[in-house]
Scaffold this motif. Structure first.
Motif, PDB file in Angstrom:
ATOM      1  N   GLN A 313       1.620   9.088   5.519  1.00  0.00           N
ATOM      2  CA  GLN A 313       0.366   8.483   5.098  1.00  0.00           C
ATOM      3  C   GLN A 313      -0.771   8.953   5.988  1.00  0.00           C
ATOM      4  OE1 GLN A 313       0.291   6.127   2.474  1.00  0.00           O
ATOM      5  NE2 GLN A 313       2.382   6.868   2.224  1.00  0.00           N
ATOM      6  N   LYS A 316      -7.088   6.396   4.686  1.00  0.00           N
ATOM      7  CA  LYS A 316      -7.865   6.568   3.461  1.00  0.00           C
ATOM      8  C   LYS A 316      -9.346   6.443   3.812  1.00  0.00           C
ATOM      9  CE  LYS A 316      -4.646   5.091  -0.093  1.00  0.00           C
ATOM     10  NZ  LYS A 316      -3.921   3.853  -0.218  1.00  0.00           N
ATOM     11  N   GLU A 319     -11.114   3.173   5.165  1.00  0.00           N
ATOM     12  CA  GLU A 319     -10.098   2.249   5.668  1.00  0.00           C
ATOM     13  C   GLU A 319     -10.185   2.178   7.188  1.00  0.00           C
ATOM     14  OE1 GLU A 319      -6.051   3.597   5.162  1.00  0.00           O
ATOM     15  OE2 GLU A 319      -5.501   1.733   4.157  1.00  0.00           O
ATOM     16  N   GLU A 323      -6.429  -1.814   8.884  1.00  0.00           N
ATOM     17  CA  GLU A 323      -5.993  -1.874   7.489  1.00  0.00           C
ATOM     18  C   GLU A 323      -4.901  -0.837   7.240  1.00  0.00           C
ATOM     19  OE1 GLU A 323      -9.672  -1.192   5.544  1.00  0.00           O
ATOM     20  OE2 GLU A 323     -10.323  -3.284   5.666  1.00  0.00           O
ATOM     21  N   PHE A 324      -5.083   0.336   7.852  1.00  0.00           N
ATOM     22  CA  PHE A 324      -4.097   1.398   7.754  1.00  0.00           C
ATOM     23  C   PHE A 324      -2.759   0.903   8.308  1.00  0.00           C
ATOM     24  CE2 PHE A 324      -2.227   5.247   7.228  1.00  0.00           C
ATOM     25  CZ  PHE A 324      -2.289   6.192   8.244  1.00  0.00           C
ATOM     26  N   GLU A 326      -1.706  -2.122   8.627  1.00  0.00           N
ATOM     27  CA  GLU A 326      -1.133  -3.151   7.749  1.00  0.00           C
ATOM     28  C   GLU A 326      -0.530  -2.546   6.500  1.00  0.00           C
ATOM     29  OE1 GLU A 326      -0.613  -6.791   7.849  1.00  0.00           O
ATOM     30  OE2 GLU A 326      -0.519  -5.787   9.774  1.00  0.00           O
ATOM     31  N   ARG A 327      -1.161  -1.489   5.997  1.00  0.00           N
ATOM     32  CA  ARG A 327      -0.649  -0.837   4.800  1.00  0.00           C
ATOM     33  C   ARG A 327       0.716  -0.221   5.084  1.00  0.00           C
ATOM     34  NH1 ARG A 327      -1.692   4.281   2.523  1.00  0.00           N
ATOM     35  NH2 ARG A 327      -3.246   4.752   4.107  1.00  0.00           N
ATOM     36  N   VAL A 328       0.810   0.427   6.243  1.00  0.00           N
ATOM     37  CA  VAL A 328       2.083   1.056   6.611  1.00  0.00           C
ATOM     38  C   VAL A 328       3.134  -0.015   6.895  1.00  0.00           C
ATOM     39  CG1 VAL A 328       3.201   2.441   8.394  1.00  0.00           C
ATOM     40  CG2 VAL A 328       1.034   3.177   7.449  1.00  0.00           C
ATOM     41  N   ARG A 329       2.714  -1.105   7.525  1.00  0.00           N
ATOM     42  CA  ARG A 329       3.649  -2.196   7.804  1.00  0.00           C
ATOM     43  C   ARG A 329       4.193  -2.750   6.498  1.00  0.00           C
ATOM     44  NH1 ARG A 329       3.781  -8.089  10.173  1.00  0.00           N
ATOM     45  NH2 ARG A 329       1.710  -8.540   9.396  1.00  0.00           N
ATOM     46  N   ASP A 330       3.325  -2.836   5.527  1.00  0.00           N
ATOM     47  CA  ASP A 330       3.720  -3.295   4.216  1.00  0.00           C
ATOM     48  C   ASP A 330       4.795  -2.396   3.617  1.00  0.00           C
ATOM     49  OD1 ASP A 330       2.158  -4.055   1.110  1.00  0.00           O
ATOM     50  OD2 ASP A 330       3.150  -5.409   2.508  1.00  0.00           O
ATOM     51  N   MET A 331       4.571  -1.077   3.708  1.00  0.00           N
ATOM     52  CA  MET A 331       5.539  -0.116   3.166  1.00  0.00           C
ATOM     53  C   MET A 331       6.901  -0.291   3.825  1.00  0.00           C
ATOM     54  SD  MET A 331       3.528   3.491   3.078  1.00  0.00           S
ATOM     55  CE  MET A 331       4.930   4.472   2.607  1.00  0.00           C
ATOM     56  N   LYS A 340       6.744 -10.318   6.346  1.00  0.00           N
ATOM     57  CA  LYS A 340       5.643 -10.069   7.286  1.00  0.00           C
ATOM     58  C   LYS A 340       5.116 -11.380   7.835  1.00  0.00           C
ATOM     59  CE  LYS A 340       2.442  -7.673   5.450  1.00  0.00           C
ATOM     60  NZ  LYS A 340       1.529  -6.767   4.771  1.00  0.00           N
TER      61      LYS A 340
END
Lengths: 375, 191
Positions: A313, A316, A319, A323-324, A326-331, A340
């Motif tokens: 990743q 973006k 971003e 936020e980045f 958190e997005r990766v943590r989500d994945m 989470k």
């Protein structure tokens, strides 16, 4: 090591690296905002705040992250018990010695090749590095074999390219060993005392490691610079970071520190999920030392886990690093089936910053003043 | 499932209160249930015991202030210091009794009594202007000036028929809070 000890009040410097917890905490109370003129009853009725406090006493998401669930005993039967006893004998007196032999053999092979390579090939750096990488990977394989590690790797294997960083969820120091046997990562680690520290300063030094000291806030900036320098270098081993900053029990993920996500490079997420069927791989550093943890693993039937290498990743447009992160943590959480929680792992070692309480006070004060004006 | 274990009666000096490594026996559970006037079911008491042992890290039989503060959700609560005064050195039986005010099975009167006790810091059965101001200060912090706090409190007191010098007793609290739809309930997770 990670001593439970006394909690220090959180210094403002420790906050530097942390994302804004207010963005993640459940916003205010879930109770509807009361309307209407302010009455004595409204001031005396502290039940919402009390309920929140009591709720936290009875159960809280943070403590749940570090709870090692003891396995259900299955030996409570007349015929299961002797079977279990037999199993114990096999594990402690057959498997364990065999594993110790394997590990010792591994060390002998490793040291007898590593030391010559390290000292004799001083001039031929490229070759030396390559050989050292292979040797470290080999040594880690020996380690994994010594716990009968059954590891399934999914996804494309990591490649050695500049401007990329690998992040993974963290359950135990063995995460590092499991990933290292596949690829010789460089890693950023807390410096440990004892034999682990010795290993860190000798062997891991060769694959390129960065040390930090959790309790030193000023250390943070130095470390951030080292990370950036490492990632830029084309010859360096790919960097592996555990952004949670602490070991979590493999059922939850705590917040990722944004350090790994503001290095201006590609982030490749790795998800690790352990199967607790034979042993719980969570290293509860408060309950046991790493040596005890390893011994526990070596006297269990096997360590079973899945490793997923996920799609790389990049940040973006528009971003923020948080936020980045958190997005990766989500994945990673979705892939490994982890829940989470909005807490910073470092709350294990320090009290929450007073600004969280202040936010609550502020919202209460504002609501009160607003209602004072109403008729 | 309640496992048979070395049974330590709750009245024994070295009881589970002081030795949390033992398991709860059926007798212990019933005694705790009696003490909290059946505010919790037996399963809930077992859950609360697991939680108590989890928080009581040094196994002393009491949860220390520092141990409560390791729960971040509790530490950030504005009333945590006042609650800690009430929670100080509670053994398990008393811990359950403390939490019983938050059980849905308990009458409104008991919840109001809990709130009253929290206000009445010197435990003399009377809540003064000063007590109420203290709690208000905990709740609002630096976001309202002390002067403004006093003004607001005085104003709402007078509107309710009291004065700045009034000392409120429990029955006053019941009168003021009794008609409100006060909700103070916590769910005990049961595995």
């Amino acid at each position: 090591m990670d001593t439970a000890g006394m909690l220090k009040p959180s210094s403002s410097e420790l906050d530097l690296d942390r994302p804004n917890i207010e963005d993640y905490l459940p916003s205010g109370s879930s109770i509807n905002e009361p309307r209407g003129k302010l009455r004595l009853r409204d001031l005396l009725d502290i039940s919402p705040t009390l309920t929140e406090a009591a709720g936290a006493i009875v159960d809280d998401t943070f403590t749940r992250c570090f709870k090692s669930n003891s396995p259900e005993p299955w030996n409570w039967n007349v015929y299961l018990f002797p079977l279990w006893c037999f199993g114990v004998l096999v594990r402690y007196f057959i498997l364990f010695p065999a594993r110790v032999i394997v590990l010792t053999l591994g060390w002998i092979i490793f040291l007898s090749t590593f030391i010559p390579v390290h000292s004799l090939l001083k001039g031929h750096d490229k070759l030396r590095k390559k050989l050292e990488r292979v040797l470290v990977e080999l040594m880690c394989s020996f380690f994994v074999a010594s716990w009968t590690g059954v590891v399934r790797y999914h996804g494309p294997r990591p490649s050695i390219r500049p401007k990329q960083v690998y992040v993974a969820n963290h359950t135990s120091m063995i995460d590092f060993i499991i990933l290292e046997q596949m690829t010789a990562f460089a890693v950023i680690m807390q410096k440990h005392p004892g034999w682990v520290g010795l290993l860190q300063s000798t062997i891991l030094e060769s694959v390129g490691c960065i040390w930090f000291n959790r309790s030193e806030a000023k250390d943070r900036e130095i470390v951030a610079k080292k990370l950036r320098d490492h990632v830029q270098g084309a010859d360096n081993n790919p960097l592996l970071i555990f952004p949670e900053g602490t070991c979590v029990n493999n059922h939850y993920t705590v917040m990722f520190k944004k350090g790994a996500f503001e290095l201006d490079c590609t982030v490749c997420p790795i998800a690790i999920k352990y199967n607790k069927i034979f042993v719980d791989a969570f290293w509860n550093s408060r309950k046991q030392s790493f040596t005890m943890h390893l011994l526990q693993l070596m006297t269990s039937w096997a360590v079973v886990c899945d490793v997923w290498y996920l799609e790389p990743q990049t940040l973006k447009p528009g971003e923020t690093p948080i936020e980045f992160a958190e997005r990766v943590r989500d994945m990673i959480s979705v892939r490994a089936g982890l829940k989470k929680v909005p807490w910073d792992g470092y709350l294990k070692y320090a009290r929450p910053s007073p600004k969280h309480r202040e936010k609550k006070q502020q919202s209460f004060a504002e609501s009160m003043l607003r209602r004072l004006e109403e008729k | 499932m309640i496992r048979p274990a070395q049974s330590l009666s709750l009245t024994h000096p070295l009881a589970i209160m002081g030795n949390t490594s033992s398991m709860l026996t059926q007798y212990d559970i019933e005694e705790v249930q009696e003490h909290c006037k059946h505010a919790f079911s037996q399963q809930e008491i077992v859950s609360l015991y697991q939680r108590f042992c989890q928080l009581d890290r040094n196994g002393g039989g009491f949860i220390l202030t520092d141990e409560f503060l390791t729960v971040p959700e509790f530490a950030v609560n504005p009333l945590s210091q006042r609650l800690l005064r009430m929670l100080n050195s509670l053994n398990f039986k008393e811990f359950v009794a403390f939490l019983s005010a938050f059980s849905p099975r308990v009458p409104l009167q008991q919840k109001i009594e809990f709130i009253f006790k929290l206000y009445d810091s010197d435990n003399n059965g009377k809540v003064t202007f000063h007590d109420m101001l203290d709690v208000l200060r905990d709740l609002t912090g630096q976001f309202i000036s002390e002067q403004q706090r006093e003004q607001v409190l005085t104003r709402v007191l007078e509107e309710a028929g009291y004065t700045k010098d009034s000392m409120l007793v429990l029955s006053d609290f019941v009168k003021i809070l009794g008609s409100s739809d006060l909700k103070m309930e916590v769910e005990v997770p049961v595995d």
